[in-house]
Write an enzyme that holds these catalytic residues in place. Structure first.
Site, PDB file in Angstrom:
ATOM      1  N   ASP A 107       0.834  -1.236   0.000  1.00 36.45           N
ATOM      2  CA  ASP A 107      -0.195   0.103  -0.086  1.00 36.45           C
ATOM      3  C   ASP A 107       0.840   1.298  -0.089  1.00 36.45           C
ATOM      4  OD1 ASP A 107      -2.238  -1.674   0.101  1.00 36.45           O
ATOM      5  OD2 ASP A 107      -2.975  -0.569   1.838  1.00 36.45           O
ATOM      6  N   CYS A 147      -4.490  -5.593  -2.753  1.00 35.62           N
ATOM      7  CA  CYS A 147      -3.454  -6.511  -2.343  1.00 35.62           C
ATOM      8  C   CYS A 147      -3.245  -7.832  -3.047  1.00 35.62           C
ATOM      9  CB  CYS A 147      -3.362  -6.997  -0.952  1.00 35.62           C
ATOM     10  SG  CYS A 147      -3.300  -5.305   0.398  1.00 35.62           S
TER      11      CYS A 147
HETATM   12 CA   LIG Z   1      -1.690  -3.693  -0.816  1.00 34.57          CA
END
Ligand SMILES: [Ca+2]
Ligand SMILES: [Ca+2]
Length: 496
Positions: free
Chosen positions: A48, A81
Site C-alpha cells: 500500500d 493486495c
Molecule cells: Ca496492498
C-alpha cells in the site's frame, strides 16, 4: 524442491565450445565467469505504498534510485493486495488469474491455491532455472488467516511467510518458517526488522555456495495499522498531509454515483488521515533501513555488482484524493506505485516514463534468470527499458480492472465493477450494468490538461471520437490473454 542443474550444464556447454574454437585460457576464464554467474534478484515489495512516499526514504533514494532506473509511470492493473500479488507471482492480468478480491471464494490465497496456480509461478520458474528461492513476509491475503498453516508452496527453497493478515495483532505475530510456525512478540522485535535479519542471514549463507538467489521480500509496511519501531516514534510528528488539487474534491458532479454519494471529508477525518500518513512514513523507515542493511550485506559478500534490486509496492492508496480512502478505484493514486531498479548494466540515476506494470515483474525476473516464461504470461520484460538505449516504441495502453464480491470489505464493494484503459494521454473508465449497478456510467480524463482527474469529459461532444477509439481499445484489453485461441495477446492489445 527442484535440483539445481544449471551450473553443471553451462560448464559442459562452454568447455565444449572452447575446445572447438581453441579459445585461449584467459578468455575462457573471463567468459566462464560472466556466463556462469547468473544474477541474484532481490525483490522488495512494500504494501500500500504511494509512489510519493519514496521522497521520505533517503537510503532507498541514494542506494537504489540514484544507482538505477526510476519508472515515473509504474502502475498496477488492479489496485488491491491479493489480486496484485497474484499478478506479480504469475505475470497475468486479473481477468486471467481470476483472483479478483482479497477473500474467498473469489479471491484470497484459497482462490489462488484452488485453481492450482501455485504450480507455475516466478518461484517455480526460477527454482527450475537453478535459483535458490526465498519468500520473506507477506504471501497472499488469507494465507493462514483462520488457522495457521504449515503449507509451503512449490518452488520456494526457503519460506518465512506471514500467517494471517495485517501483520498479526498489536502484541504478536506469527511466521511460517520453513513449515514451522514461530510466534514473535512485537516488544521483542519489529516485524520489518525481523525480515531484515532473516534476509541478511539468507544472503550471507547463499553467498558462500555460488548459487544465484531470488528473494521475494514483502514487508507489511506501510499498510494499516502501520506498526512502526519505537526508535521512529518521534519522526514526522509535524509532517503535513499532501494535498494535491484532487484532495477532498469540491465538485464531484462530473463523477459516477458511487463518488457523488461520498460527503466531503470532515476536519476530523482529515486529522485522522494526517496521523495515518505520519504512521505510514514511520513504518517505512524500517524498510528504508532494511534497504541499506541489505545493500551493505550484498557489498560485504561481493554479490552487489551481480544483483538486481527491484523496489515497488502492490498498490497505492488514497489519502483524500477525490474524497477517497483505501484503494481499488481507477483514479491515479491507487494504481500508481513506486518502481526502482538497480543492477548489472542498469544505468544510474535515470528515469523512464514508459508504462511499466506489475504484470511485467515476473517476465522481467525470468529474463534476468535466462528462463522462458510460460505462454500464459501477459506482461513483458522491462529489461529493454533498463539499458542505456531503451527502445523508442513500447506499450501505448493498459487495462485497470475491478470486481467485488459479497464477502469483501465495504470500501471494495462500494466501487461498482469497472474496466479502465489508460494511455499516456487519457484514462477512460466504464462501469457496466450489473445486478447491483443498474445504469452504465463512464468517465474520461485528459491527463495532459487535467493530471489530477478533476473534470470528467465523458459527456463532452468534442471527445466522442476519442471515446470511440478508447472503447475499442478497452474491449480488446478486456479479452486479452496469453493463451486464448482467439483473443488478442495482451501485448498486441496494449501495443508495442
Ligand atoms: Ca496492498
Ligand atoms: Ca470534479
Amino acid at each position: 524442491m527442484m535440483r539445481k542443474p544449471y551450473k553443471h550444464f553451462v560448464l559442459f556447454v562452454l568447455v565444449g565450445a572452447f575446445a572447438t574454437l581453441g579459445t585461449t585460457a584467459s578468455q575462457t576464464d573471463t567468459s566462464l565467469a560472466q556466463t556462469a554467474a547468473k544474477p541474484n534478484i532481490l525483490f522488495i515489495l512494500a504494501d500500500d505504498m504511494k509512489a510519493s512516499d519514496l521522497d521520505h526514504m533517503p537510503n532507498t533514494q541514494s542506494l537504489l534510485t540514484n544507482q538505477g532506473v526510476k519508472f515515473t509511470k509504474a502502475w498496477v492493473t488492479r489496485s488491491l493486495c491479493c489480486p496484485s500479488r497474484a499478478t506479480i507471482l504469475r505475470g497475468q492480468y486479473t481477468h486471467n488469474h481470476k483472483v479478483w478480491v482479497n477473500v474467498e471464494p473469489e479471491g484470497g490465497f484459497p482462490r489462488f491455491f484452488n485453481q492450482g496456480l501455485e504450480s507455475s509461478t516466478i518461484a517455480t520458474w526460477l527454482d527450475a532455472g537453478g535459483y535458490e528461492t526465498v519468500l520473506i513476509g507477506k504471501y497472499l491475503n488469507r494465507y493462514g488467516n483462520d488457522t495457521p498453516t504449515t503449507h509451503v508452496p512449490p518452488g520456494w527453497d526457503k519460506w518465512y511467510a506471514w500467517e494471517g493478515m495485517y501483520g498479526g495483532t498489536d502484541t504478536s505475530y506469527q511466521i511460517n518458517e520453513n513449515g514451522q510456525i514461530v510466534t514473535y512478540q512485537r516488544s521483542q522485535i519489529h516485524d520489518t526488522d525481523l525480515h531484515a535479519q532473516t534476509a541478511e542471514n539468507f544472503i550471507r549463507n547463499t553467498a558462500n555456495n555460488n548459487t544465484p538467489f531470488f528473494m521475494y521480500l514483502a514487508p507489511n509496511a506501510p499498510h494499516h495499522p502501520s506498526y512502526y519501531a519505537p526508535r521512529h516514534a518521534s519522526m514526522f510528528s509535524s509532517t503535513a498531509l499532501p494535498k494535491p488539487s484532487s484532495f477532498n474534491e469540491a465538485d464531484v458532479s462530473d463523477k459516477p454515483k458511487w463518488v457523488r454519494s461520498k460527503p466531503r471529508l470532515s476536519s476530523t477525518q482529515i486529522s485522522d488521515m494526517t496521523q495515518f500518513y505520519r504512521k505510514r512514513l514511520r513504518a517505512l523507515q524500517s524498510v528504508d533501513e532494511m534497504v541499506k542493511r541489505l545493500v551493505d550485506t550484498l557489498s560485504a559478500t561481493g554479490e552487489l555488482s551481480n544483483t538486481y534490486i527491484v523496489f515497488t509496492s502492490d498498490n497505492g492508496i488514497y489519502l483524500g484524493e477525490h474524497r477517497l480512502t483505501d484503494k481499488a478505484a481507477a483514479y491515479n493514486a491507487a494504481p500508481r506505485v513506486p518502481l526502482v531498479v538497480r543492477g548489472p548494466g542498469v544505468p544510474a540515476g535515470v528515469t523512464r516514463s514508459q508504462m511499466a506494470l506489475n504484470n511485467d515483474l515476473a517476465p522481467t525476473f525470468a529474463s534476468w534468470a535466462g528462463v522462458a516464461p510460460p505462454a500464459f504470461v501477459d506482461g513483458r520484460s522491462l529489461s529493454p527499458l533498463l539499458s542505456a538505449n531503451p527502445p523508442t516504441s513500447w506499450r501505448t495502453a493498459f487495462l485497470v480492472e475491478h470486481r467485488s464480491s459479497p464477502e469483501e470489505f465495504g470500501y471494495v464493494k462500494a466501487i461498482p465493477e469497472y474496466y479502465a484503459v489508460r494511455t499516456d494521454r487519457y484514462s477512460y473508465v466504464e462501469y457496466p450494468i450489473t445486478p447491483t449497478h443498474p445504469t452504465k456510467e463512464t468517465e474520461l480524463y485528459d491527463l495532459n490538461a487535467d493530471p489530477t482527474e478533476l473534470t470528467s469529459l465523458h459527456a463532452s461532444a468534442s471527445h466522442q471520437a476519442v471515446i470511440s477509439e478508447l472503447k475499442a481499445r478497452l474491449e480488446e484489453l478486456k479479452q486479452c490473454s496469453g493463451t486464448g485461441p482467439t483473443q488478442p495477446s495482451c501485448e498486441a492489445a496494449e501495443g508495442r
